[in-house]
Design an enzyme around this catalytic site. Structure first.
Site, PDB file in Angstrom:
ATOM      1  N   SER A 189       0.844  -1.188   0.000  1.00 24.29           N
ATOM      2  CA  SER A 189       0.000   0.000   0.000  1.00 24.29           C
ATOM      3  C   SER A 189       0.880   1.239   0.000  1.00 24.29           C
ATOM      4  O   SER A 189       2.059   1.158  -0.379  1.00 24.29           O
ATOM      5  CB  SER A 189      -0.944  -0.031   1.217  1.00 24.29           C
ATOM      6  OG  SER A 189      -1.942   0.958   1.097  1.00 24.29           O
ATOM      7  N   ASN A 190       0.367   2.382   0.397  1.00 27.13           N
ATOM      8  CA  ASN A 190       1.152   3.625   0.441  1.00 27.13           C
ATOM      9  C   ASN A 190       0.611   4.508   1.552  1.00 27.13           C
ATOM     10  O   ASN A 190      -0.325   4.130   2.254  1.00 27.13           O
ATOM     11  CB  ASN A 190       1.112   4.319  -0.922  1.00 27.13           C
ATOM     12  CG  ASN A 190      -0.307   4.649  -1.326  1.00 27.13           C
ATOM     13  OD1 ASN A 190      -0.978   5.443  -0.678  1.00 27.13           O
ATOM     14  ND2 ASN A 190      -0.799   3.998  -2.378  1.00 27.13           N
ATOM     15  N   GLN A 191       1.195   5.692   1.682  1.00 25.29           N
ATOM     16  CA  GLN A 191       0.899   6.521   2.861  1.00 25.29           C
ATOM     17  C   GLN A 191      -0.277   7.474   2.686  1.00 25.29           C
ATOM     18  O   GLN A 191      -0.464   8.384   3.501  1.00 25.29           O
ATOM     19  CB  GLN A 191       2.144   7.316   3.244  1.00 25.29           C
ATOM     20  CG  GLN A 191       3.258   6.419   3.698  1.00 25.29           C
ATOM     21  CD  GLN A 191       4.417   7.227   4.243  1.00 25.29           C
ATOM     22  OE1 GLN A 191       4.239   8.304   4.788  1.00 25.29           O
ATOM     23  NE2 GLN A 191       5.614   6.717   4.064  1.00 25.29           N
ATOM     24  N   SER A 192      -1.094   7.286   1.672  1.00 27.89           N
ATOM     25  CA  SER A 192      -2.253   8.174   1.519  1.00 27.89           C
ATOM     26  C   SER A 192      -3.209   7.991   2.694  1.00 27.89           C
ATOM     27  O   SER A 192      -3.613   6.874   3.015  1.00 27.89           O
ATOM     28  CB  SER A 192      -2.985   7.869   0.211  1.00 27.89           C
ATOM     29  OG  SER A 192      -4.223   8.546   0.190  1.00 27.89           O
ATOM     30  N   ALA A 224      -4.514   7.394  -4.253  1.00 28.23           N
ATOM     31  CA  ALA A 224      -3.159   6.931  -4.550  1.00 28.23           C
ATOM     32  C   ALA A 224      -3.265   5.424  -4.807  1.00 28.23           C
ATOM     33  O   ALA A 224      -3.204   4.608  -3.882  1.00 28.23           O
ATOM     34  CB  ALA A 224      -2.226   7.226  -3.390  1.00 28.23           C
TER      35      ALA A 224
END
Ligand code: PMT
Length: 215
Positions: free
Chosen positions: A21-24, A88
Site C-alpha cells: 500500500s502507500n501513505q495516503s 493513490a
C-alpha cells in the site's frame, strides 16, 4: 450535478495478513468530497481504507484493491458530470496471491516478490468507459513537478490536473496541508499552500467555473 471522487490508498494483498500500500490518508479526497456536498452536489466517494469519518451527505463506496476501485468507478461514472481522482492507487500488485501466510525460509536471506502492473483507472475513463464529463486527475510528483503533471494531463486525457510535490513532508501524503498547481491545456495556476479543507473548496469552485466556461 453529481461528482465522483476517488480517495485514499489501495491495498494489494500478498497473503492473508500482508499487503502492498502507500501513505495516503484520504484527507485530500475527503476534503474535496465534503466541500462538494456542502455546495449541494451529489457526491459518490469511492475510497480505499482510511481512518477518516465519512463526510456528511456523501454516498460512500468502500473498496480495497485497485481492481475493486476500477469496478466501482466503471459502475458509477456514467451518472456523473464531474470526476476527480485523488486516490493513490498502487501501481503494482502481487503476481501470485499466497493463500497461506508466506513462511520464512531459514536457508534464504532474501525473498523475491513478482509484481504485475495494476490497471490505470483514470487512464481508462475516456477510452474504455466513454466518459465525456469534466475529468480531473491529481499528479503526485517528486521532481519536474509541472512538466510531469502536464504529461499526465495529456496521457490520461484529463481536462484539469492538480499537481502536488510529494517530496515535501509538510504537504502531500498524510499531512493536513497541501500545495497544489492547477494545470489545463491552456494555463497553469498556483492554488497556494493551505489546509486540505480550504483546497477542497477551491477545487470545487474551480471545477464548477470550468464547466460554466465550457457551456
Ligand atoms: O490522501 P492524502 O494523505 O491526503 O494525500 C493526498 C495525495 C498526495 C494522495 C493526493 O493529493 C494525490 O496526489 N493523489 C494522487 C496520487 C497518485 O497516485 O498520483 P499519480 O501521479 O501516481 O497518479 C496520477 C493520477 O492517476 C491520479 O489522479 C491517480 O488517482 C490516478 N491513477 C493512478 C494509478 C492508477 N493505477 N490508477 C489511477 O487512477
Amino acid at each position: 450535478m453529481t461528482l465522483l471522487i476517488t480517495a485514499g490508498p489501495t491495498r494489494e494483498p500478498l497473503d492473508p495478513v500482508r499487503y502492498l500500500s502507500n501513505q495516503s490518508s484520504g484527507k485530500m479526497g475527503y476534503a474535496v468530497a465534503a466541500a462538494a456536498a456542502q455546495e449541494g452536489l451529489r457526491v459518490i466517494l469511492i475510497s480505499g481504507p482510511t481512518n477518516l469519518d465519512i463526510p456528511d451527505g456523501v454516498d460512500y463506496i468502500p473498496v480495497e484493491t485497485a481492481q475493486e476501485m476500477y469496478q466501482a468507478v466503471q459502475s458509477w461514472i456514467g451518472k456523473c458530470e464531474i470526476a476527480i481522482f485523488a486516490a493513490a492507487v498502487a501501481d503494482f500488485r502481487a503476481a501470485n496471491y499466497a493463500e497461506q501466510k508466506i513462511k520464512k525460509d531459514p536457508a534464504q536471506d532474501t525473498l523475491t516478490l513478482e509484481l504485475v502492473k495494476n490497471v490505470d483507472i483514470l487512464g481508462s475513463v475516456r477510452k474504455d468507459f466513454g466518459y465525456t464529463g469534466l475529468l480531473v486527475g491529481f499528479a503526485a510528483e517528486t521532481e519536474n513537478v509541472l512538466a510531469n503533471a502536464r504529461a499526465k494531463l495529456l496521457r490520461k486525457d484529463c481536462d484539469l490536473i492538480l499537481a502536488n510535490d510529494v517530496s515535501n513532508k509538510e504537504i502531500g501524503f498524510n499531512s493536513d496541508q497541501n500545495a497544489l498547481h492547477l494545470i489545463t491545456a491552456e494555463k497553469e495556476e498556483s492554488l497556494g499552500q493551505h489546509s486540505k479543507e480550504h483546497l477542497g473548496k477551491l477545487i470545487i469552485q474551480k471545477c464548477v467555473k470550468y464547466r460554466e466556461d465550457q457551456d
